[in-house]
Design an enzyme around this catalytic site. Structure first.
Site, PDB file in Angstrom:
ATOM      1  CG  ASP A 141      -5.979  32.546  -4.767  1.00  0.00           C
ATOM      2  OD1 ASP A 141      -5.529  31.589  -5.424  1.00  0.00           O
ATOM      3  OD2 ASP A 141      -6.185  32.488  -3.543  1.00  0.00           O
ATOM      4  CE  LYS A 191      13.974  42.718  -9.135  1.00  0.00           C
ATOM      5  NZ  LYS A 191      14.560  43.714 -10.037  1.00  0.00           N
ATOM      6  CG  ASP A 250       4.576  68.500  -6.968  1.00  0.00           C
ATOM      7  OD1 ASP A 250       5.731  68.815  -6.617  1.00  0.00           O
ATOM      8  OD2 ASP A 250       4.000  69.007  -7.948  1.00  0.00           O
ATOM      9  CE  LYS A 252      15.331  47.843  -8.333  1.00  0.00           C
ATOM     10  NZ  LYS A 252      16.717  48.120  -8.177  1.00  0.00           N
ATOM     11  CG  HIS A 271      18.145  46.158  -4.934  1.00  0.00           C
ATOM     12  ND1 HIS A 271      16.994  45.507  -5.335  1.00  0.00           N
ATOM     13  CD2 HIS A 271      19.065  45.901  -5.892  1.00  0.00           C
ATOM     14  CE1 HIS A 271      17.215  44.871  -6.471  1.00  0.00           C
ATOM     15  NE2 HIS A 271      18.467  45.100  -6.841  1.00  0.00           N
ATOM     16  CG  HIS A 308      15.410  44.269 -13.498  1.00  0.00           C
ATOM     17  ND1 HIS A 308      15.116  45.456 -12.850  1.00  0.00           N
ATOM     18  CD2 HIS A 308      16.504  43.771 -12.865  1.00  0.00           C
ATOM     19  CE1 HIS A 308      15.986  45.667 -11.885  1.00  0.00           C
ATOM     20  NE2 HIS A 308      16.841  44.663 -11.863  1.00  0.00           N
TER      21      HIS A 308
END
Length: 463
Positions: free
Chosen positions: A203, A198, A388, A383, A381, A196
């Site tokens: 380089d 991404k 704090d 996450k 979508h 999952h």
């Protein structure tokens, strides 16, 4: 089959596959901080080597805002739980929404001179997907080494010809955990385990991660980045967040990609300068956490510790919020001890079952003082979390059982209130575009919705 329909029935498909095997469980993290034996100072690595304990403490002390987390203690606890050190000397750029992220990624790809390593869950054959493929093919033809890992389930709706075109151009591609068991060597076929992540690494010097897949759903900005406020959700892009990292921490990304490739590909990675000498790019201290099915639950433990240790605020933006009971209990405990616990969740979702599964926890969270808001119009979508104002995380992991148990995920934790201020600003913008969930009103929701929640919660393990 288009990607939106595929994502609609995908949870049911994975549930059916998951029933073929035993259910795994998350570790007991209640009071984890009290059970750990952290070192006197956390390990901090830099481009020039590891810092002494005194210098590590001084570095984190500079980033400690009074009244919140003690970053030195938090970092030491987190390292004891995850086994992953901090890395100093990085530049971190917070990227809002699809257009900004896609622009930065394509710019980095176009500037590549040696290698491009790309790992994605969804890679659609649409206008955006074709633009990425064309740009990657162009770099391969210019002599840049391009390697791609794509998830088999996440790309079920993508024609094979799309990937074959890139292969013919010389790009190396690996299909993660193919749905077809005939493509898997040995007895390692575990279709419920997915990649999952991404991740884009250019380089060995620049890395990207977050929640954004390669799909036309990111072609438009979500509400708070639009010049005007549309009222039709068809005019609104998905709301998501990515992060761009430059500096020594990129090597951690690279190692995770190499390890993932080695565990899946039949061929070795072609030669390239994947690990150039690291240089100091900024002043951010980060921890790069990768988790895998059957692993050590690094991301889950980091979240748990940060929530347990929070003193002032816990601000979470969660696309698929289906928490386990331990996380629910930790959030409730934080609210009851006076921490400002706020969660932004979807008001509309691409996977309705997941949204209803999360709804099943609202009543007890709201009653404990947790504040929940649902994003309007845009599909959420992202996450992310900021605790704090000093402990921030951006990545691919949702707060759900699937992410923590069955997916390969990658999250970056950024220590300090400098980046925390940016995260807080984004969170407050999301709140402006959200409707608060009021306990009394919630308890009078339709019975039809309650039945959907009950059914979805029953299936929550596989969602």
């Amino acid at each position: 089959m288009n990607s939106s329909r595929m994502r609609f029935w995908l949870p049911l498909l994975l549930m059916c596959w998951g029933l073929l095997g035993a259910c795994a469980s998350l570790p007991n993290v209640t009071g984890l901080g009290d059970k750990l034996e952290p070192a006197g100072a956390p390990t901090v690595k830099t481009a020039k080597g590891e810092l002494s304990d005194a210098r590590a403490r001084a570095l984190l002390q500079q980033r400690w805002a009074k009244g919140g987390l003690n970053l030195q203690e938090q970092a030491a606890l987190e390292e004891a739980a995850t086994g992953v050190p901090l890395i100093a000397g990085n530049k971190c750029t917070l990227l809002f929404d699809g257009p900004q992220t896609i622009s930065e990624m394509l710019k980095a790809i176009s500037a590549a001179r040696n290698s491009i390593n790309f790992e994605t869950y969804i890679f659609d054959q649409d206008e955006l997907g074709n633009k990425f493929a064309d740009t990657l093919i162009e770099k391969q033809q210019q002599g840049v080494t391009v390697n791609i890992i794509y998830d088999s389930v996440g790309t079920l709706g993508t024609p094979k010809e799309f990937f074959e075109r890139m292969r013919k151009a010389g790009i190396r591609l690996t299909e993660f955990n193919p749905v077809n068991p005939a493509k898997v060597s040995g007895d390692s076929w575990k279709v419920n385990n997915r990649d999952h992540r991404k991740v884009l690494i250019v380089d060995g010097k620049t890395a990207f991660t977050g929640g954004i897949n390669i799909s036309a759903t990111y072609a438009k900005s979500s509400l708070f980045r639009s010049a005007s406020r549309p009222t039709d959700k068809s005019q609104v892009g998905w709301r998501d967040t990515h992060i761009k990292i430059e500096g020594p921490a990129v090597q951690a990304f690279q190692w995770m990609f190499v390890r993932q490739w080695a565990g899946q590909a039949q061929d070795e990675l072609p030669e390239a300068d994947y690990f150039p000498k690291p240089v100091i790019a900024g002043d951010k201290v980060v921890r790069v956490l990768g988790s895998d099915p059957g692993g050590k639950f690094e991301i889950y433990k980091a979240y748990a510790l940060a929530i347990q240790e929070a003193k002032k605020s816990i601000h979470i933006t969660s696309a698929y919020f289906v928490p386990d009971q331990q996380t629910v209990d930790a959030l409730k405990a934080a609210a009851r001890r006076g921490v400002d616990v706020r969660i932004v969740v979807p008001g509309v979702s691409d996977v309705g079952l997941v949204m209803y599964a999360g709804h099943a926890y609202y009543d007890e969270l709201l009653e404990a003082g947790v504040k929940i808001s649902q994003l309007k119009l845009a599909v959420l979508h992202a996450k992310t979390a900021v605790i704090d104002g000093q402990w921030s995380t951006v990545g691919s992991a949702n707060i759900d059982t699937r992410s923590f148990l069955h997916n390969s995920e990658l999250n970056v934790i950024v220590m300090g209130d400098g980046f925390g201020v940016e995260m807080e600003r984004a969170f407050q913008e999301d709140l402006k575009d959200s409707n608060p969930v009021v306990l009394d009103e919630w308890r009078h929701r339709p019975w039809a919705n309650r039945m959907k929640e009950w059914a979805a919660r029953f299936m929550g393990y596989w969602l």
